[in-house]
Each structure stands twice: as C-alpha cells, then as structure tokens.
Design a protein around this motif. Structure first.
Motif, PDB file in Angstrom:
ATOM      1  N   SER A   1       1.308 -14.621   1.125  1.00 35.85           N
ATOM      2  CA  SER A   1       0.652 -15.623   0.566  1.00 35.85           C
ATOM      3  C   SER A   1       0.962 -16.992   1.142  1.00 35.85           C
ATOM      4  O   SER A   1       2.235 -17.278   1.515  1.00 35.85           O
ATOM      5  CB  SER A   1       0.775 -15.849  -0.951  1.00 35.85           C
ATOM      6  OG  SER A   1       2.114 -15.900  -1.358  1.00 35.85           O
ATOM      7  N   ALA A   2      -0.052 -18.069   1.116  1.00 38.49           N
ATOM      8  CA  ALA A   2       0.495 -19.606   1.342  1.00 38.49           C
ATOM      9  C   ALA A   2      -0.434 -20.458   0.390  1.00 38.49           C
ATOM     10  O   ALA A   2      -1.467 -20.291   0.202  1.00 38.49           O
ATOM     11  CB  ALA A   2       0.197 -19.906   2.543  1.00 38.49           C
TER      12      ALA A   2
ATOM     13  N   TYR B   1      10.078  -7.205  -4.290  1.00 38.70           N
ATOM     14  CA  TYR B   1      10.934  -8.099  -3.757  1.00 38.70           C
ATOM     15  C   TYR B   1      10.219  -9.285  -3.307  1.00 38.70           C
ATOM     16  O   TYR B   1       9.108  -9.066  -2.829  1.00 38.70           O
ATOM     17  CB  TYR B   1      11.853  -7.465  -2.717  1.00 38.70           C
ATOM     18  CG  TYR B   1      12.173  -6.052  -2.969  1.00 38.70           C
ATOM     19  CD1 TYR B   1      13.550  -5.680  -3.794  1.00 38.70           C
ATOM     20  CD2 TYR B   1      11.483  -5.008  -2.620  1.00 38.70           C
ATOM     21  CE1 TYR B   1      13.817  -4.575  -4.054  1.00 38.70           C
ATOM     22  CE2 TYR B   1      11.748  -3.561  -2.703  1.00 38.70           C
ATOM     23  CZ  TYR B   1      13.162  -3.438  -3.535  1.00 38.70           C
ATOM     24  OH  TYR B   1      13.637  -1.867  -3.819  1.00 38.70           O
ATOM     25  N   TYR B   2      10.705 -10.516  -3.377  1.00 38.70           N
ATOM     26  CA  TYR B   2       9.880 -11.679  -2.824  1.00 38.70           C
ATOM     27  C   TYR B   2      10.807 -12.508  -2.498  1.00 38.70           C
ATOM     28  O   TYR B   2      11.880 -12.668  -2.647  1.00 38.70           O
ATOM     29  CB  TYR B   2       8.794 -12.087  -4.061  1.00 38.70           C
ATOM     30  CG  TYR B   2       9.473 -12.817  -5.110  1.00 38.70           C
ATOM     31  CD1 TYR B   2       9.771 -14.288  -4.899  1.00 38.70           C
ATOM     32  CD2 TYR B   2       9.819 -12.435  -6.311  1.00 38.70           C
ATOM     33  CE1 TYR B   2      10.377 -15.076  -5.808  1.00 38.70           C
ATOM     34  CE2 TYR B   2      10.281 -13.047  -7.440  1.00 38.70           C
ATOM     35  CZ  TYR B   2      10.529 -14.568  -7.115  1.00 38.70           C
ATOM     36  OH  TYR B   2      11.028 -15.138  -8.103  1.00 38.70           O
ATOM     37  N   ALA B   3      10.373 -13.442  -1.520  1.00 39.88           N
ATOM     38  CA  ALA B   3      10.951 -14.451  -1.031  1.00 39.88           C
ATOM     39  C   ALA B   3      10.069 -15.663  -0.780  1.00 39.88           C
ATOM     40  O   ALA B   3       8.774 -15.365  -0.257  1.00 39.88           O
ATOM     41  CB  ALA B   3      11.773 -14.410   0.260  1.00 39.88           C
TER      42      ALA B   3
ATOM     43  N   PRO C   1      -2.663 -15.772  -5.624  1.00 45.33           N
ATOM     44  CA  PRO C   1      -1.456 -15.246  -5.198  1.00 45.33           C
ATOM     45  C   PRO C   1      -0.263 -16.150  -5.104  1.00 45.33           C
ATOM     46  O   PRO C   1      -0.621 -17.109  -4.438  1.00 45.33           O
ATOM     47  CB  PRO C   1      -1.795 -13.995  -4.179  1.00 45.33           C
ATOM     48  CG  PRO C   1      -3.367 -14.192  -4.042  1.00 45.33           C
ATOM     49  CD  PRO C   1      -3.779 -15.489  -4.552  1.00 45.33           C
ATOM     50  N   SER C   2       1.010 -15.373  -5.412  1.00 46.42           N
ATOM     51  CA  SER C   2       2.256 -16.131  -4.715  1.00 46.42           C
ATOM     52  C   SER C   2       3.018 -15.198  -4.957  1.00 46.42           C
ATOM     53  O   SER C   2       3.009 -14.101  -5.666  1.00 46.42           O
ATOM     54  CB  SER C   2       2.484 -17.340  -6.107  1.00 46.42           C
ATOM     55  OG  SER C   2       3.551 -17.808  -5.479  1.00 46.42           O
ATOM     56  N   PRO C   3       4.279 -15.398  -4.147  1.00 47.46           N
ATOM     57  CA  PRO C   3       5.152 -14.229  -4.171  1.00 47.46           C
ATOM     58  C   PRO C   3       5.768 -13.813  -5.497  1.00 47.46           C
ATOM     59  O   PRO C   3       6.273 -12.750  -5.484  1.00 47.46           O
ATOM     60  CB  PRO C   3       6.426 -14.855  -3.126  1.00 47.46           C
ATOM     61  CG  PRO C   3       5.472 -15.889  -2.284  1.00 47.46           C
ATOM     62  CD  PRO C   3       4.476 -16.329  -3.339  1.00 47.46           C
TER      63      PRO C   3
ATOM     64  N   VAL D   1       6.385 -14.161   0.976  1.00 45.61           N
ATOM     65  CA  VAL D   1       5.981 -12.704   1.075  1.00 45.61           C
ATOM     66  C   VAL D   1       6.596 -11.882   0.156  1.00 45.61           C
ATOM     67  O   VAL D   1       7.541 -12.160  -0.370  1.00 45.61           O
ATOM     68  CB  VAL D   1       6.248 -12.240   2.515  1.00 45.61           C
ATOM     69  CG1 VAL D   1       7.748 -11.955   2.263  1.00 45.61           C
ATOM     70  CG2 VAL D   1       5.585 -10.903   2.576  1.00 45.61           C
ATOM     71  N   ARG D   2       5.767 -11.143  -0.427  1.00 44.04           N
ATOM     72  CA  ARG D   2       6.088 -10.086  -1.684  1.00 44.04           C
ATOM     73  C   ARG D   2       6.025  -8.646  -1.109  1.00 44.04           C
ATOM     74  O   ARG D   2       5.016  -8.284  -0.467  1.00 44.04           O
ATOM     75  CB  ARG D   2       5.250 -10.277  -2.879  1.00 44.04           C
ATOM     76  CG  ARG D   2       5.701  -9.718  -4.149  1.00 44.04           C
ATOM     77  CD  ARG D   2       4.676  -9.564  -5.084  1.00 44.04           C
ATOM     78  NE  ARG D   2       4.986  -8.884  -6.499  1.00 44.04           N
ATOM     79  CZ  ARG D   2       5.957  -9.259  -7.538  1.00 44.04           C
ATOM     80  NH1 ARG D   2       6.577 -10.606  -7.558  1.00 44.04           N
ATOM     81  NH2 ARG D   2       6.123  -8.506  -8.307  1.00 44.04           N
TER      82      ARG D   2
END
Length: 938
Positions: free
Chosen positions: A659-660, A610-612, A218-220, A628-629
C-alpha cells in the motif's frame, strides 16, 4: 456465568460510588478577546497539589475535592494569571466556573502543551480525520446525541458511502457486509452471525460509542481482509468528571403500540434478552432419533416436546429503554484513574402487515409475469436487550497509559409470522405459522496500552483481546394448513412417511465462537534533520477463532398406510395433543429426524500478520507513506456431506499486501491525498460449510460452498479535504476498486418448489466498483447578524457509485448491496444559553440489488434479480436541558413512514414501475415517537 459477571460489575460500580462521593470543580477557560477556548491552561487549587489542564475544548475538571472553601488559580503562557476566591465545594456536588484570560505582553520562544485528548466531540473527530494518512470518515458521540439513533447500525448510516441492510449489516461503498471488517479497540469484533460473514451492528447501543471511524483505504497497520472499509469502534474511556446519570424513555409505534400482539410463550427473563430455557430441547432428549427402534422411546421423546403451536395474544405496550451510567475519575498517588460503568436495557415490539409475492420466469411472449404465490404476512417482532460497559483507564503519566475495556451485550429477537394466501403453483390456499427465537450474546474484552519512549520519538501500542459470542436458535417451528375456500374447512399438511421440516417441523441451532488476539505496533521518528523527520512503523498481529455449530432438524409425518385422516382437520394445538402422537392404534403423528451430517461443523481460523511501513515528510507540503503487510492464514473446517461422508478441509492462504499514500498540503487547512493498496477477502466459516438453512420469512434456503476461493481487491482513492475551522470540513473524493474472484450469493436453479428458492455462495470471475463521495459539515455562525442562524450547523454527504460483476454468459449486474446513490443531510440547532438542541435528519438510499437472480448459460433469466427500492427517511430530535441535572429528549423516527418495497424488473426495460413490474415484498415499518429524560443523580 453471566449472572455472576453482572453481579461483579454491580459490586464494583457501587464501590466506585462509595469511594468517590466528594465534590468537584469544573468549568471553561476562554480567551477574553476572541472567546476561543484555551487549550492546556493550568487550573490549580492554591495550597494543594490538586489541579487539571484544560482539554481541546478549553474545559477542565478537578475531582475528589473535599468540602470546603478554596482559592483557584488559572494560568497559561502569554496570559495573565487569574485568581478566583471563595470557591465553595460541597460533598457530592460539582461547582462550575467559567474564566476569561487576558493576554500578557511577554512572549516565549517555545511552548509545550500536554494534556489528555478527548475523542467524543466533533472537533476531535475532524482532527482524527485530518491527521490520518488515509481516507477516513466517521462520527462522534457528540453528533450521535443529536440524533434518534439507538444503536450502532442506525449511527453508521449517517457516514458518507455507508448503508445498512437487514437492520444490522453494513455496506460500504457498494461492498456488502461480507467485504467489511469491524474492530473494537484495535481487535476484531466477535461475530454472532451463524449465516453471514458480518458483525451485527445492532448489538452496540449508541450511548456506548465514543467515536466511530471507517478507514476506506488500505495501510500496513490495518487488517488486509476488506474491500469496503475497516470500521473502528471506540467506547468511552477516562471521563471528564465524576457523575452518575439515569436515563429512561418510552416510545410509541404507530403500527403496534396499544394494539394486539402475538408472540410465542416467553420466560420473564427473555425481556432482558436472556434464554430462560422454555424452548430448549428437554434434558435427556436423544442425540439422534434414527438410532432408536423402540416405538415407546420414540413416543416419549416426541411427547416431551412442548405443544406450543399457538401464539399468545397480548397488548403491545410502549417501547421502553433505561440506562444508568457512572463516570469516575480519581488519582492514586500519581496515577490518574478513570472508570466508566454503564448498564442499559431496552424492550420493543413492532407489528406490521407484509404483502409477499414471488414469480417464475417472465413470460416475454405475452409480456406478463408468472405469479407463483400471493401471500399476506402478519409479522410480530419483539426485541429485548441488556448491555454492560465496564471500562478502566490508568494514566501513569503523559507517556504511559493502560486501559481495560469490557463490553457485554445480550439480545433476544423473537418473531411470529402468520401467513395466508393463494399458492398458484401448488393450486391451494394456505395458512402458515412461523415461530423464531434468536438469542445472541457477545463479550469483548481488551487490555491495551500506549507508551512513549525516548522523549516521545518512539510510540508503542499493544492490545490483548478475548472475545466470546454465541447465537442460539431454540425450537423454531413451522406449520402449514390448507383451506377450502368454498367449504371453509381447514386441514394441516402432514407429509407422508418422511418429514418435510419446512412445512411441519422444528429447527434447533446453536453456534459458539471464541476468539483470541494480540497485536503490537511500534512507530519511531528518525530525527535526520530539523525539517526531515521520517517515521518507521512495524508490528505483528495474531488472531485465532474457534467456532462450533450444531443444528437439529426434527419433523413430523404420517404412516403411508395407517393414518387417521380426521386428525388433519383438528386445530393445530389439538393435533399435537399427546394422545395423537404415536397412539397405540399406530395411526397418528410420528416424529422424524431429518438432521444431516452437513448440519453441524467445527472450524477454526488462525491469522498471523506482519507489517512494516515508512512515512516520509518532504517539507511541510508533501508526505509519502507506505509499506507492506503479510497475512498468513490457515482455515480449517470439519463437517460432513448430507450423506455422512466426512469433510476435512484445510485452506492456507498467504498474501503480500502493498500500500502507498501520498498527501499534498496546499495550506494549513487544505490538502489532497491519493492512496493505493491491495487487500483480500477470505470466505467465512458459514460460506464454506455445506449446511443449508431455511429462511421462513423469505422462503429461501442458503447453502455453503467448500471450494470458495479468496478474493483479491485493488483499491484506489483520491480525496481533496478543506477544514475552514476546527469544527468544519468539506471533502470531495473518488474511488475505484477492482475485484478478482469476488464472493457473492447466487441463485441455484431447481432448488425448491412452490416458491422456495435456493442460494449458495460462489466466486465471480471479476467485478469493479467506482464512485465519488462528498462530505460537508458547516457552521452558519457569522454569516448573518441573526443569533438564530449563528446557532445552526448543516451536514450534507452523498455518495454516487456504479459497479459491475462478470459472471460469464449472464447479463451485467451490480454488486449485491451497491446503491447508485446515498444521501444524508441534517440541520442542527444548538443554543447553549437556553439548553435547546433541535436536529432534522434526512436519509435516502438508491435502488440496490437485494438478491441475485439466476440465468441459463445462454443468458436467459430463470429468476429475476430482486432490488430494494429507495425509501426517504426523515428523523426529528429535540433536546432540552432543565437546570444542571435534568435533560429531556423527544424524537420522531421515520416520520414519512414510506413503504419498504422489493421489486423485480421482469420485462428488463430498466424501469421499475410499481404497476407493471413484480413487487416481491411491500410493507410499512411504522413511525416511532420517543420521549425520554436523563437525570444526573450525582
């Protein structure tokens, strides 16, 4: 609408052909000493403004050059300028020039190279995988051309940890098709599946793919609705050169070609994949027969339906496919414009025999299976497809690009099955006929842009998407006839009073889905210090889907007290003669509406996300990224129960998904990365709708469950990566996924008789899957002094995994579709001088759960799990170039033609023995020999 769309594309295609009939100059620029391609070299025609830069492979192309004689100048920093005199260009032709540059003694302190990056080759694919902050696998157009794969479903099975079920549905890391997301150019791909939460990969021809990537962590910025992976498909963009190519191939199937073939009556246009209407309900057919009391009106309605219960016998001709592709690249003032227009068509038939059995609960006392039936199927499948690709790209400068991509595919899957055999539970020997027509159409269009601002520190990517799809199933017919083996008499089974559509009836189903989406993503680099350049990311995503599904179940029956029993003994086509349907004597066939309120539904899904994110590079070694998403989703369903009670359901789900990702570079070509992320898995429309669908092939009924909960998944990954050279890669990694409320199809006890089985969707309490993946892509160049060995490349990838599902008191079992091992390997030979390419590919998938069985609360088996057994597949592909324009290709798919087997382990000893355990299905699909060519017309 479809015909106008194709006519418009054709007009634009030939307009491009007329406008761009000038010549072109192309070639390759290499280092004279090392032979390596030079990236970013400037190639200009002296005395003009025309020129080009070499790409990542050292290739260049100057298009729209008027006929004449020119002087070519090639230059690059730290190299001596090279001049080529007397370059003669003719209209409609391309001249090829290869140049070697020698180094100059002068040096520059800084070099900035700009150019257009192509993504269709292996070098660009490995660069994308390496540059990603995530765990990614993929395949390029270059690799696809070395295989016999005809569509995206066959392509993706070459990727580590990926398998295909049912010929079109993708399984990633043991997570079945419903746990995976497919995107076309950054937008959700529209679905054509009424009964599955999945994208059908067989709709995209392999020749339309530029690059296919699978993001497994996963990724934002990625969709949060997945557990296995996010599949990103990119079709072709700005071409390298102007040309028009035509391709044609013919295929011989060992099971079918030049043999008898049985099919439902067809419209000629079905050979293009379109529905000509021959099987549609007649115009003016009543919306509901139950509201009609007039026998005359019922007679008119019943007699208006076609008497098409006997298949046509034809000779199965060679499989055929054809394509025409136009690549155009030109400039309007300072805007570089590219267009790719491709039209492809294919038609194939396959006939094979299937042995099909089913069993009741295993007799543990006597250690014997309890056989329900033993059938033999004669299965006839025909698939026709027409596809159109129409892509435009506008490059205003190095900082601003806008693309308009269009993909349309139309498919017809036609099937006739003749079944016969003994039904032991019902104590009869029967014959069945099943006719199925499925028409699927999908349009996907995206307007997308990429912009670099503030000296490249800020990048903006945006996508606006429109998707439309449909799935039409007109007049799927079934009948059953019982045979007296002693006397040889046959009679059609006609239900009494109320119809049983599964035995004698017609099904009509129509699904349409419209989708709209848009997204904007921004990446901004913060120049805090020269060596500390964090990247801030943020974006929004919106997606709206609207689906309508309508079904009709029409069956036939007889009056309980007034029935002419001699009609049952007539051939099936005579039984359905007009005079036997509602005769004036009242003793004939009657039509019976069996459509329920649950057979239709309307639904919508609205997603706001929305994500950042933030990426922090700590020197040249460490990079930490994460974010975060937030996904805010509303699912709306409107349908009814079988008894007609309305169901109006709204399911809002809002989740925060962190996610990280952490990577460490051991060197410039070796790194290790670790990732964590939380994702979810929402039920699909079909899974929450109470509609029941009968699958004649397997004799199964699938039903939805309105109370399904959204699943939650924790994802962990660790992978080591080594890139020995620009086109070589070795990766090894492990993964672990933990599910809460996993959504699975489960067996419904007592849902059928005489072998009919029922399945519905349900939430398991928990589940997990873990495994390891190895991917090796290695060139053998330089290992020996042999030129033959220098031209060899090897590919090997494998995935080993284990999963478990917690279903309370029931025994432990794996996730549906999860295989303990998947192995892909290939040997590729490529000789550029002779124009010869040869590839041998091997694929095997370990035993995997095909269908879930049923158990009592005490854990006793009511119906055993069904497993798909391993099957070794070997493919061969030989490609030969003849001159500059003609290329031939020979492929042999599935050389071994091993049996496809579904089995149950009734005695539960963990050993699947073909002699002692239950074989549910057994057949061979046949090998396919294909010979084709492509010719560059211009």
């Amino acid at each position: 609408m479809t015909q106008r769309f194709i006519l418009l594309l054709g007009a634009l295609f030939f307009s491009c052909l007329h406008a761009f009939s000038q010549g072109s100059i192309g070639g390759l620029v290499k280092d004279a000493l090392t032979g390596e391609p030079i990236i970013g070299a400037n190639v200009v025609i002296q005395g003009t403004q025309q020129g080009a830069s070499t790409d990542l492979e050292g290739k260049f192309l100057i298009t729209n050059v008027a006929a004449g004689k020119y002087v070519l100048q090639i230059s690059f920093v730290t190299y001596k300028t090279h001049i080529v005199n007397d370059v003669v260009v003719d209209n409609g032709k391309r001249i090829s020039i290869d140049v070697q540059l020698s180094e100059d003694v002068s040096e520059l302190s800084e070099v900035v190279v700009r150019g257009t990056r192509t993504i269709d080759n292996d070098f660009a694919l490995l660069a994308s995988i390496r540059e990603s902050k995530l765990v990614v696998s993929g395949i390029s157009a270059e690799m696809i051309t070395r295989s016999p794969d005809r569509d995206a479903a066959e392509v993706v099975k070459r990727i580590p940890g990926v398998t295909i079920m049912g010929g079109r549905y993708i399984v990633i890391r043991g997570a079945s098709e419903r746990y995976n997301v497919t995107m076309l150019h950054g937008a959700y791909a529209p679905s054509m599946e009424a009964d599955r939460r999945s994208f059908a990969f067989d709709v995209i021809p392999s020749g339309q793919i530029d690059q296919l990537l699978i993001f497994k962590s996963p990724s934002p910025e990625l969709p949060g609705d997945f557990a296995g992976g996010v599949v990103k498909i990119t079709t072709k963009s700005i071409p390298d050169e102007n040309n028009i190519t035509f391709g044609y191939s013919m295929g011989y199937r060992t099971n079918s070609t030049f043999n008898d073939f049985y099919q439902s009556k067809r419209d000629p246009i079905q050979n293009l994949g379109f529905n000509g209407g021959i099987n549609d309900l007649p115009a003016g057919f009543p919306a509901d027969l139950r509201g009609i009391t007039s026998e005359t009106s019922l007679r008119q309605a019943a007699q208006s339906l076609s008497n098409n219960w006997v298949p046509e016998q034809v000779t199965s001709f060679l499989d055929q496919s054809a394509s025409i592709t136009g690549n155009f690249r030109f400039k309007v003032k300072n805007i570089e414009i590219g267009n790719i227009t491709a039209i492809n068509w294919s038609n194939n038939r396959n006939r094979f025999a299937v042995r099909r059995q089913d069993f009741n609960q295993f007799d543990e006392i006597n250690n014997t299976p309890s056989l329900i039936y033993d059938y033999s199927d004669d299965q006839n499948n025909q698939n026709s497809r027409t596809g159109v690709l129409f892509n435009w790209a506008f490059k205003f400068n190095d900082n601003h690009t806008i693309e308009f991509k269009n993909l349309y595919n139309q498919i017809n899957n036609s099937q006739y099955i003749f079944r016969q055999g003994q039904n032991f539970e019902g104590n009869f020997y029967g014959q069945w006929g099943g006719f199925q027509e499925v028409f699927r159409g999908v349009y996907s269009g995206q307007l997308l842009g990429k912009h670099k601002l503030f000296n490249g520190k800020t990048t903006i990517n945006w996508v606006a998407n429109l998707g439309q799809s449909y799935r039409d199933m007109p007049d799927n017919r079934r009948y059953r006839r019982d045979l007296d083996l002693q006397s040889g008499t046959e009679r059609t089974y006609v239900p009494v009073s109320a119809a049983q559509v599964y035995f004698l009836g017609r099904f009509y189903g129509d699904m349409t889905e419209d989708s709209y989406s848009g997204s904007v993503g921004i990446d901004h680099t913060l120049e805090i210090t020269e060596n500390f350049l964090p990247v801030l990311s943020a974006g929004i995503f919106y997606d709206k889907k609207d689906r309508t599904f309508i079904a009709r179940n029409l069956g036939y029956a007889r009056d309980a007290f007034n029935w002419n029993s001699s009609l049952e003994y007539l051939p099936i086509e005579e039984l359905f003669a007009s005079e036997n349907i509602y005769p004036t004597t009242g003793d004939g066939l009657i039509i019976d509406e069996q459509t329920n309120g649950s057979d239709s539904y309307t639904s919508s899904n609205e997603l706001k996300a929305y994500y950042a994110g933030l990426s922090l590079p700590f020197g040249k070694k460490f990079t930490l990224s994460g974010g975060v998403r937030v996904e805010d989703n509303l699912q709306v369903l409107s349908t009814a129960t079988k008894t007609g009670d309305d169901i109006a359901q709204q399911v809002p789900v809002k989740r925060v998904l962190p996610s990280a990702n952490l990577s460490y570079n051991f060197s410039d070509n070796m790194l290790i990365r670790a990732t964590y992320g939380q994702t979810l898995n929402r039920p699909e429309f079909r899974e929450i709708a109470p509609f029941s669908f009968y699958d004649f092939e397997f004799n199964w009924v699938y039903s939805g469950e309105p109370n399904l909960r959204t699943a939650k998944i924790q994802n962990y990954d660790l992978r080591w990566e080594w890139y020995p050279s620009k086109n070589e890669m070795i990766t090894f990694g492990g993964f672990y996924k933990d599910f809460t409320d996993a959504i699975e199809a489960v067996y419904v006890p007592g849902a059928g008789s005489q072998g009919a089985k029922g399945f519905r969707y349900a939430n398991a309490t928990s589940a997990y899957v873990y495994g390891v993946e190895l991917d090796i892509r290695k060139s053998l160049a330089g290992l020996t002094s042999s030129k033959f060995v220098d031209n060899l490349n090897i590919l090997f990838n494998t995935a080993l995994s284990k999963s478990s599902v917690d279903v309370g008191t029931q025994p432990e079992r794996p996730l549906m579709g999860q295989s303990p091992f998947v192995i892909n390997t290939g040997v590729y030979y490529q000789n550029d001088e002779s124009g010869l390419q040869v590839s041998v590919l091997y694929n095997v998938v370990g035993r995997r759960l095909f269908a879930v069985g049923g158990y009592t609360d005490m854990g006793d088996a009511l119906y055993e799990d069904i497993y798909e057994m391993p099957r070794n597949v070997v493919d061969l592909s030989v490609t030969k170039r003849f001159g500059e324009r003609l290329q031939g290709k020979l492929t042999i798919a599935d050389i071994l033609n091993q049996k496809y087997i579904l089995m149950q382990d009734g005695n539960r000893d963990g050993i699947f023995d073909k002699k002692r355990d239950q074989i549910v299905q057994e057949n061979r699909f046949g090998s396919l020999f294909t010979l084709g060519f492509t010719y560059r017309i211009w």
